[in-house]
Design a protein around this motif. Structure first.
Motif, mmCIF file in Angstrom:
data_model
loop_
_atom_site.group_PDB
_atom_site.id
_atom_site.type_symbol
_atom_site.label_atom_id
_atom_site.label_comp_id
_atom_site.label_asym_id
_atom_site.label_seq_id
_atom_site.Cartn_x
_atom_site.Cartn_y
_atom_site.Cartn_z
ATOM 1 N N ALA A 11 -9.279 1.712 -36.717
ATOM 2 C CA ALA A 11 -10.321 2.740 -36.746
ATOM 3 C C ALA A 11 -11.442 2.217 -37.621
ATOM 4 O O ALA A 11 -11.238 1.326 -38.437
ATOM 5 N N LEU B 211 -21.101 11.862 -36.833
ATOM 6 C CA LEU B 211 -20.207 12.932 -36.397
ATOM 7 C C LEU B 211 -20.659 13.449 -35.046
ATOM 8 O O LEU B 211 -21.842 13.420 -34.717
ATOM 9 N N ALA C 165 -13.149 20.223 -37.778
ATOM 10 C CA ALA C 165 -11.817 20.012 -37.211
ATOM 11 C C ALA C 165 -11.906 19.271 -35.881
ATOM 12 O O ALA C 165 -11.094 18.387 -35.601
ATOM 13 N N ALA D 30 -10.130 15.754 -35.105
ATOM 14 C CA ALA D 30 -9.107 15.738 -34.049
ATOM 15 C C ALA D 30 -9.401 14.686 -32.979
ATOM 16 O O ALA D 30 -8.511 14.331 -32.197
ATOM 17 N N TYR D 31 -10.638 14.176 -32.948
ATOM 18 C CA TYR D 31 -11.048 13.352 -31.808
ATOM 19 C C TYR D 31 -10.116 12.169 -31.504
ATOM 20 O O TYR D 31 -9.662 11.993 -30.373
ATOM 21 N N VAL E 24 -4.531 17.388 -38.461
ATOM 22 C CA VAL E 24 -5.935 17.613 -38.836
ATOM 23 C C VAL E 24 -6.001 18.460 -40.098
ATOM 24 O O VAL E 24 -6.727 18.135 -41.044
ATOM 25 N N ARG F 65 -11.683 11.445 -40.269
ATOM 26 C CA ARG F 65 -11.572 11.265 -38.820
ATOM 27 C C ARG F 65 -10.917 9.921 -38.488
ATOM 28 O O ARG F 65 -10.193 9.786 -37.499
ATOM 29 N N ALA F 66 -11.176 8.910 -39.328
ATOM 30 C CA ALA F 66 -10.571 7.599 -39.090
ATOM 31 C C ALA F 66 -9.146 7.551 -39.638
ATOM 32 O O ALA F 66 -8.248 6.998 -39.012
ATOM 33 N N ILE G 269 -5.819 9.126 -37.828
ATOM 34 C CA ILE G 269 -5.196 8.336 -36.763
ATOM 35 C C ILE G 269 -4.044 7.499 -37.323
ATOM 36 O O ILE G 269 -3.182 7.053 -36.584
ATOM 37 N N LEU H 274 -23.125 6.836 -31.495
ATOM 38 C CA LEU H 274 -22.070 7.835 -31.318
ATOM 39 C C LEU H 274 -21.024 7.330 -30.335
ATOM 40 O O LEU H 274 -19.831 7.561 -30.502
ATOM 41 N N SER I 74 -14.695 3.218 -31.542
ATOM 42 C CA SER I 74 -13.988 2.725 -32.723
ATOM 43 C C SER I 74 -12.827 3.644 -33.089
ATOM 44 O O SER I 74 -11.941 3.266 -33.844
ATOM 45 N N LEU I 75 -12.850 4.881 -32.572
ATOM 46 C CA LEU I 75 -11.748 5.807 -32.840
ATOM 47 C C LEU I 75 -10.718 5.775 -31.711
ATOM 48 O O LEU I 75 -9.801 6.587 -31.679
ATOM 49 N N GLY I 76 -10.906 4.857 -30.788
ATOM 50 C CA GLY I 76 -9.901 4.664 -29.758
ATOM 51 C C GLY I 76 -10.283 5.151 -28.372
ATOM 52 O O GLY I 76 -9.469 5.134 -27.465
ATOM 53 N N GLN J 40 -12.993 25.692 -31.850
ATOM 54 C CA GLN J 40 -11.843 25.324 -32.664
ATOM 55 C C GLN J 40 -10.549 25.406 -31.862
ATOM 56 O O GLN J 40 -9.688 24.544 -31.962
ATOM 57 N N VAL K 283 -10.339 22.294 -29.577
ATOM 58 C CA VAL K 283 -10.067 20.968 -30.125
ATOM 59 C C VAL K 283 -8.765 20.885 -30.888
ATOM 60 O O VAL K 283 -8.122 19.851 -30.900
ATOM 61 N N THR K 284 -8.362 21.953 -31.536
ATOM 62 C CA THR K 284 -7.158 21.819 -32.334
ATOM 63 C C THR K 284 -6.019 22.663 -31.796
ATOM 64 O O THR K 284 -4.904 22.562 -32.257
#
Lengths: 344, 228
Positions: free
Chosen positions: A63, A71, A77, A81-82, A98, A130-131, A134, B115, B121-123, B220, B223-224
């Motif tokens: 990450a 962002l 959240a 969560a992404y 999260v 956020r990183a 994971i 972005l 980078s977050l997969g 919310q 996403v969660t």
């Protein structure tokens, strides 16, 4: 070919000025960019230029945090969560992780807040969370705190370092700030024009810079050309503008060298005390040519005859009653004088 | 004379034809605009120029051109859609799709490209990263659909040519306005015009609501998977 290696569980700080290739290095490690030469290995496996599913499989073990929070539109959240969402972590587990992560970085109560309402520090904290959520095997950080004010930066540096150490996470931390590099990194690698200028511990980099570039970059602002006049049993006498300076170094006589000394390693004493016995082998007097008081630290330039800058506390400045034109005693240890490379 | 039945039919047809044409245009234009914005390929510049030029196509010209192709003796005459609502949908798609494409491309262009990088980078896969950018561009994408719908619901020249403005068959509210004016009934004509405006208002209110942020609660939840 140059080789950069990061050991598992190690935090490597990559230090270098703008344009030295720090960000490109990180993006290459993250497989966001394909190198024009060389290979990227991950646990020994060549992952250079992987595409599609194979690439994703590797990048999902890493990450990255950028200089700007970057962002996504939505809530705190939602952002955290992404990474879990794209990894198809079940909603229930996702929510728990999260919430834990946000509580861990002190944002437990901001979970539902929209990212536009966050302060700069909070936003970057979300980016780090956020990183981290994971639980990547490798975390890549690209000057993540460079845009923050000093107190926020220090807090985030400490928090991030603690998290990295606690979890034994492997990380590459890119920065142009030597303090940050020494604070964050177990090991520091100095980058200059896309090449590795030096690699080592903070002490080594700061007190034994390998090149003039590294010396300047890490704040060794007193740099001179000199001639080795004598050398025996690891102690060398280097003549700089006619003054003999002692340095702990194994070097041949008659060689032209560069020598450097950090301003913090120079001590100032009243001129009449300079002959008193001391452990500092370099001890002489000179005339003060400039005094620059900056907050708690003052920089005093002394003509020795070469201009030597000493960094002392403002309190010492007052106690020594230092003023321009005055005669002052200068002392520094032979170990503080660094001899590196040949003078050009 | 125009009966109330003819009016209701025209209203219904306007909604169906323009609604369908907008949906089809969005299905073509949003992916195409995204492709043009997010991926590099040969001839991309030329495609963009064509798209931008088509955004300013004069409807009557499109009408005539389409008519020549689909008329009974034309190259596609055999499919027999001339003077039917299908022809009207076709001509409106030709008018609206470039607008949706152009607006989609433009609104993705202003999204911070980093972005996408952050998402990857977050997969995220490449496609998932593109989706992140599309979500950022959502107000622009909805504006693209509004603009596309606006163009076709107000259009009269092209639908008259390919549809024929046949009463109770291919009359829309706009062709009705023309007819009523010609028949010396400006009052009724204005009334129909007002209905047309009202439709535009309702559709825009609906789309603008989509454009605005969805409720905090909902986001919310999405996403969660829970609401604290």
């Amino acid at each position: 070919m140059e080789r950069l290696e990061v050991q598992q569980g190690e935090v490597l700080a990559v230090l270098g000025p703008s344009g030295s290739g720090k960000s490109v290095l990180l993006r290459t490690l993250n497989l966001l960019e394909r190198p024009s030469g060389g290979t990227v290995r991950f646990y020994g496996q060549d992952v250079t230029g992987l595409e599609g599913r194979e690439r994703t499989a590797v990048t999902r073990r890493m990450a990255m945090v950028f200089q700007d929070p970057l962002l996504f539109h939505g809530t705190v959240a939602g952002n955290v969560a992404y990474g879990l969402k794209v990894r198809k972590v079940a909603a229930e587990e996702r929510a728990g992780r999260v919430a834990n992560m946000l509580a861990g970085v002190g944002l437990g109560d901001r979970s539902g807040a929209y990212v536009q309402s966050l302060s700069g520090g909070e936003a970057q904290r979300v980016a780090v969370a956020r990183a981290l959520v994971i639980e990547p095997e490798v975390l890549l950080l690209d000057e993540p705190f460079a845009n923050l004010d000093a107190p926020t930066r220090h807090t985030l540096q400490e928090e991030t370092r603690d998290i990295l150490r606690d979890r034994g996470m492997t990380a590459v931390f890119v920065t142009h700030d030597q303090d940050e590099a020494s604070r964050m990194g177990d090991r520091i690698l100095v980058l200059h024009d896309g090449s590795i200028a030096q690699e080592g511990g903070a002490r080594e980099i700061f007190y034994r810079p390998a090149t003039e570039f590294v010396a300047r970059f890490v704040g060794m602002s007193n740099l001179y050309e000199g001639l080795v006049e004598a050398c025996e049993e690891g102690l060398a006498r280097v003549s700089v503008q006619g003054r003999g300076l002692f340095a702990v170094a194994e070097i041949d006589c008659g060689e032209k060298v560069k020598v450097g000394i950090r301003p913090e390693d120079v001590t100032l004493v009243p001129a009449d005390e300079v002959d008193r016995p001391t452990s500092s082998m370099n001890s002489f007097t000179g005339k003060v040519t400039d005094v620059e008081a900056r907050g708690p630290v003052a920089r005093v330039t002394v003509a020795c005859p070469f201009p030597l800058v000493a960094a002392i506390t403002t309190r010492s400045l007052d106690e020594l009653e230092i003023a321009g034109g005055a005669e002052i005693g200068v002392r520094f240890k032979a170990t503080a004088l660094v001899v590196f490379g040949e003078a050009e | 004379m125009i009966t109330i039945g003819q009016f209701w039919h025209a209203l219904w047809l306007s909604l169906v034809v323009s609604g369908l044409a907008t949906v089809i245009s969005a299905l073509i234009g949003i992916p195409l605009g995204t492709l043009l914005s997010e991926f590099d390929f040969r001839g991309k510049g030329a495609v963009l120029t064509v798209v931008h030029t088509f955004m300013a196509l004069p409807p009557v010209v499109v009408g005539v051109f389409t008519f020549l192709i689909i008329m009974r003796s034309g190259p596609l005459g055999s499919i027999g859609i001339v003077y039917t609502p299908a022809a009207m949908v076709l001509v409106q798609v030709i008018l609206a799709a470039p607008i949706v494409t152009g607006f989609t491309h433009a609104s993705l262009q202003v999204v911070d490209p980093r972005l996408g990088l952050a998402a990857r980078s977050l997969g995220a896969t490449r496609m998932q990263a593109v989706l992140v950018k599309m979500r950022e561009a959502r107000p622009g994408l909805i504006a693209a659909i509004i603009a596309g719908f606006g163009r076709v619901i107000a259009e009269v020249g092209a639908v008259t040519i390919v549809g024929g403005a046949i009463s109770s068959q291919t009359d829309t509210l706009t062709t009705l306005v023309v007819k009523l004016t010609r028949q010396g009934q400006p009052g009724l004509s204005l009334l129909v015009g007002a209905v047309l405006l009202f439709i535009a208002l309702i559709v825009n209110i609906f789309l603008t609501r989509l454009q605005a942020d969805r409720g905090k609660r909902k986001v919310q939840e999405r996403v969660t998977g829970y609401v604290s």
